[in-house]
Design an enzyme around this catalytic site. Structure first.
Site, mmCIF file in Angstrom:
data_model
loop_
_atom_site.group_PDB
_atom_site.id
_atom_site.type_symbol
_atom_site.label_atom_id
_atom_site.label_comp_id
_atom_site.label_asym_id
_atom_site.label_seq_id
_atom_site.Cartn_x
_atom_site.Cartn_y
_atom_site.Cartn_z
ATOM 1 N N SER A 152 0.828 -1.200 0.000
ATOM 2 C CA SER A 152 0.000 0.000 0.000
ATOM 3 C C SER A 152 0.873 1.266 0.000
ATOM 4 C CB SER A 152 -0.965 -0.044 1.196
ATOM 5 O OG SER A 152 -1.971 0.915 1.080
ATOM 6 N N ASP A 193 -9.203 -3.791 -6.373
ATOM 7 C CA ASP A 193 -8.641 -2.695 -5.577
ATOM 8 C C ASP A 193 -9.241 -1.376 -6.051
ATOM 9 O OD1 ASP A 193 -7.007 -0.873 -4.176
ATOM 10 O OD2 ASP A 193 -5.221 -2.107 -4.457
ATOM 11 N N HIS A 243 -7.833 -4.610 -1.901
ATOM 12 C CA HIS A 243 -6.587 -3.993 -1.436
ATOM 13 C C HIS A 243 -6.025 -4.712 -0.210
ATOM 14 C CE1 HIS A 243 -3.917 -0.468 -1.364
ATOM 15 N NE2 HIS A 243 -3.996 -0.528 -0.038
#
Length: 337
Positions: free
Chosen positions: A173, A274, A304
């Site tokens: 991330s 995502d 995600h």
């Protein structure tokens, strides 16, 4: 009479900012998932084939790393050195740290599967430390590894067992944003005798000021909602900056041109569902157009940072299988380089 502090900003469950500037990161969401944000103490002894230790790499700034070390290869006469994976945690630049259980369960598994040593950096976090603080910490950790490679400092696990000719960057991330920044900085200096062999950005937090189609259409997940992304980045970016900042939008016009960057081979990992898939794919296309060496690993049906969710990994067979595939994809990339 003591005046009570007032909350001036918050990200649901994760973080509260008070009017005196203090920040509380105590988890206040569903109690059944609290264990994932609990720290796992370091253990020099091997538990399930992995030992961990916390090391201060810069006493002046108190910058620390957590090292994950696999049990096999304990023969001191063994010539086989292990690749070193330098890890940058996610959390929107504002939350989480390397000793959280959600990272422990993934990176203990990774070191055993890949047969590597993972070095995970305790990055400074916003809003107390705005960007580029976390990127600076990631780069400082790379320079520390270089100092070990040169024999200027010593960390027994790394100096005895680590292969400084095969150093890889990995990040989840917002940590994947840091992968790009540290790779670009590392490519602009002489790292010898260390060699940056590859970089693995996983589900990077690449965005633009304008919402992408995937942000508007993909389902939100426990690890990423639009509100979380907006609030974390507003807290993390330098005052007056938008999401088009080079750290959050390295494929944008405000960022250095990709063609001019000296980047190692990359494995870009993208989850099909995502929220940030479209901007991640923009990054991939920008890399390809600049003739960079970049492979793409897509996890179908996943959202995600799905692999960090220990409950889903254990309970849902599809998430479990996709996590195994992701780890296998990372292993193949590292073995190739």
């Amino acid at each position: 009479m003591v005046e009570e502090k007032k909350v001036v900003d918050e990200v649901s469950g994760w973080l509260r900012v008070y009017d005196d500037g203090s920040v509380d990161r105590t988890w206040t969401g569903p109690p059944e998932v609290k264990f994932m944000a609990e720290p796992v103490p370091p253990h020099d002894q091997f538990i399930d084939g992995v030992a961990t230790r916390d090391v201060t790499i810069d006493p002046s700034s108190n910058l620390r790393v957590r090292i994950y070390f696999p049990e096999e290869n304990q023969d001191p006469t063994s010539e086989t050195k292990l690749p070193i994976i330098l890890h940058f945690h996610g959390g929107g630049f504002c939350i989480s740290q390397p000793d959280w259980f959600m990272y422990y369960h993934v990176y203990t598994r990774l070191v055993k599967s890949v047969r590597a040593i993972v070095v995970s950096v305790y990055l400074r976090r916003a809003p107390e430390n705005k960007l580029p603080a976390a990127c600076d910490d990631g780069y400082a950790a790379l320079l520390w590894l270089k100092s070990l490679a040169k024999g200027e400092s010593n960390e027994p696990w790394l100096n005895t067992h680590g292969d400084f000719n095969r150093v890889f960057l990995i990040g989840d991330s917002s940590g994947a944003n840091i992968v790009h920044q540290v790779a670009a900085r590392g490519g602009s200096i002489d790292l010898n005798p260390l060699r940056l062999a590859g970089a693995i950005p996983i589900h990077p937090g690449f965005v633009r000021s304008q919402r992408s189609k995937s942000e508007l259409e993909q389902p939100e997940s426990p690890f990423l909602t639009l509100d979380m992304a907006d609030k974390f980045l507003a807290m993390a970016l330098p005052k007056g900056c938008t999401k088009d900042h080079p750290i959050t939008c390295p494929m944008g016009s405000a960022a250095p041109q990709m063609k001019g960057l000296n980047l190692p081979p990359m494995l870009l990992c993208v989850a099909e569902k995502d929220l940030l898939k479209d901007t991640e794919m923009e990054y991939y296309e920008a890399m390809k157009n600049a003739n960079k060496d970049v492979d793409l690993f897509i996890s179908p049906e996943m959202g995600h940072s799905f692999y960090l969710n220990k409950i889903a990994v254990d309970v849902d067979s599809v998430t479990g299988a996709k996590t195994s595939e992701l780890i296998e994809g990372i292993k193949e990339f590292i073995n190739k380089h």
